[in-house]
Design an enzyme around this catalytic site. Structure first.
Site, PDB file in Angstrom:
ATOM      1  N   ASP A 230       0.829  -1.189   0.000  1.00  0.00           N
ATOM      2  CA  ASP A 230       0.000   0.000   0.000  1.00  0.00           C
ATOM      3  C   ASP A 230       0.875   1.255   0.000  1.00  0.00           C
ATOM      4  O   ASP A 230       2.082   1.208  -0.227  1.00  0.00           O
ATOM      5  CB  ASP A 230      -0.953  -0.048   1.195  1.00  0.00           C
ATOM      6  CG  ASP A 230      -2.172   0.827   1.003  1.00  0.00           C
ATOM      7  OD1 ASP A 230      -2.923   0.984   1.960  1.00  0.00           O
ATOM      8  OD2 ASP A 230      -2.353   1.349  -0.106  1.00  0.00           O
ATOM      9  N   THR A 231       0.245   2.343   0.311  1.00  0.00           N
ATOM     10  CA  THR A 231       0.757   3.699   0.299  1.00  0.00           C
ATOM     11  C   THR A 231       2.246   3.894   0.609  1.00  0.00           C
ATOM     12  O   THR A 231       2.790   3.246   1.489  1.00  0.00           O
ATOM     13  CB  THR A 231      -0.036   4.479   1.356  1.00  0.00           C
ATOM     14  OG1 THR A 231      -1.410   4.127   1.238  1.00  0.00           O
ATOM     15  CG2 THR A 231       0.122   5.967   1.170  1.00  0.00           C
TER      16      THR A 231
END
Length: 417
Positions: A230-231
């Site tokens: 993710d991010t």
């Protein structure tokens, strides 16, 4: 809830434990940087799962992002543009889930979220569900900079957050070079998409509607362990003591088209705020993990507020426990997945140095996560190379119910202005 840990010189130490909930590590040391162009950067390549087989690649991208940021800081570039430079390096890596090579959604498209915040002006820029732009953080940064110019014609308020086709058109109109959508995917992200799609198709053939929904959720969570993470994000303090933060994400694998995660949402993906009024410290925060969990807890803002406490380490630990894992807004979630990187800083005049015409900048930096692992990198302008580390939960800890926390201290010295 007890937590064991220690603070000492050198790199990250062996993990301590907290009964049923937390792993606590602390690293420390002092870095003294002479000259005006001082600064510090801390980056992350996602809170999720980082396999040992790709550990070198994860660390390398964090190292490159730190080096790029330090080059900018040494050249006198201000924090808000430094975090953008760091994020571009992270977005360009095929091993991160941001920009080029992001996770594909259910329709097989790449839609990205990104945001940035300037601690000096408190301005914020963000894009959500953006297609066809290689570096979404450039658009977020451009939105922030354009807003600082004041009102538009006829007294219109300039936008700080744009999504979808409107964000794409605004970016092109403001000089951002587009990228053909079919060029955004990589061999790695396409392979993960095909694998996820086959699992979903199989589930649809053999299960009822209720079980399908559960199965899809499980498939999405499990395949995120082996696919892109993710991010990604960064936090920076520059030679003037300004802080800035940024975050960028391709979102969860197989997400619904049009879904916007925390990376684009104010107070959830990143936060930066210079010292002012009652705030003793300047603070910067960047988050990662399950966007829905981070949005519902406004975690970036919560961490920033907590960092005004005397003990930053204890404040972050309590925030992750009380405002995230045990948040009433996530009471029905079995596992709460996320991570943060934070820094806080203040200028302090030491009596022993009053005759040296210097004003040290004390920087405390930390990272914490409830996911199985989180990859980080950090560097000051006096360092010869970046330090990188993959933080992991201790053996036996349950992801989503336990947490790890680590960090350090850096003192930057520059002439008084």
């Amino acid at each position: 809830m007890e937590a064991a840990g220690s603070l000492g010189p050198g790199g990250p130490q062996s993990p301590g434990t907290a009964e049923g909930a937390a792993s606590v590590k602390r690293s420390g040391g002092e870095a003294v940087s002479e000259g005006k162009s001082v600064g510090f950067v801390l980056v992350h390549a996602g809170a999720g799962y980082h396999s040992e087989s790709k550990a070198k690649e994860y660390k390398q991208v964090c190292k490159k992002a730190c080096q790029k940021a330090i080059e900018k800081l040494q050249a006198g570039v201000l924090a808000v543009d430094v975090v953008t430079a760091a994020l571009i390096e992270l977005e360009d890596s095929p091993f991160t889930n941001a920009g080029m090579g992001s996770n594909l959604n259910l329709s097989g498209d790449i839609e990205c979220d990104a945001s940035t915040m300037d601690g000096k002006s408190l301005n914020f820029g963000a894009v959500g569900a953006l297609r066809g732009v290689k570096n979404p953080i450039l658009v977020a940064n451009k939105l922030l900079n354009e807003a600082q110019k004041g009102k538009l014609s006829a007294g219109r308020i300039p936008p700080c957050f744009l999504v979808g086709e409107g964000a794409y058109k605004w970016a092109v109109d403001h000089g951002i070079v587009p990228c053909p959508p079919d060029m955004m995917a990589t061999k790695f992200s396409l392979s993960a998409f095909r694998k996820n799609r086959r699992k979903l198709e199989l589930a649809e053939k053999v299960e009822t509607e209720m079980i399908q929904t559960k199965k899809r959720r499980e498939v999405s969570e499990n395949t995120n362990d082996t696919a892109s993470l993710d991010t990604v994000g960064a936090v920076v303090v520059d030679h003037e003591g300004n802080v800035a933060a940024a975050v960028s994400s391709g979102g969860l694998a197989m997400k619904h088209p049009g879904r916007v995660g925390q990376a684009a949402v104010y107070g959830c993906g990143c936060w930066a705020e210079n010292t002012s009024g009652p705030n003793v410290y300047s603070t910067a925060v960047s988050t990662s993990g399950c966007g829905e969990h981070l949005v519902r807890t406004v975690l970036a803002r919560e961490c920033s507020v907590a960092l005004q406490a005397e003990d930053a380490h204890q404040a972050l630990l309590e925030t992750m426990q009380k405002k995230f894992i045990r948040s009433p807004f996530l009471a029905h979630e079995d596992t709460v997945l996320g991570g943060v990187i934070v820094l806080r800083c203040c200028k302090c005049s030491l009596e022993s140095e009053s005759s040296l015409n210097t004003q040290p900048l004390l920087v405390e930096f930390l990272w914490s996560h409830t996911t199985e692992s989180m990859c980080v990198g950090y560097m000051s302008t006096q360092d010869g190379k970046a330090k990188t580390h993959i933080s992991r939960l201790p053996p036996g800890a349950v992801a989503g119910q336990s947490l790890a926390i680590e960090g350090g201290v850096c003192r930057l010295r520059s002439p008084l202005t």
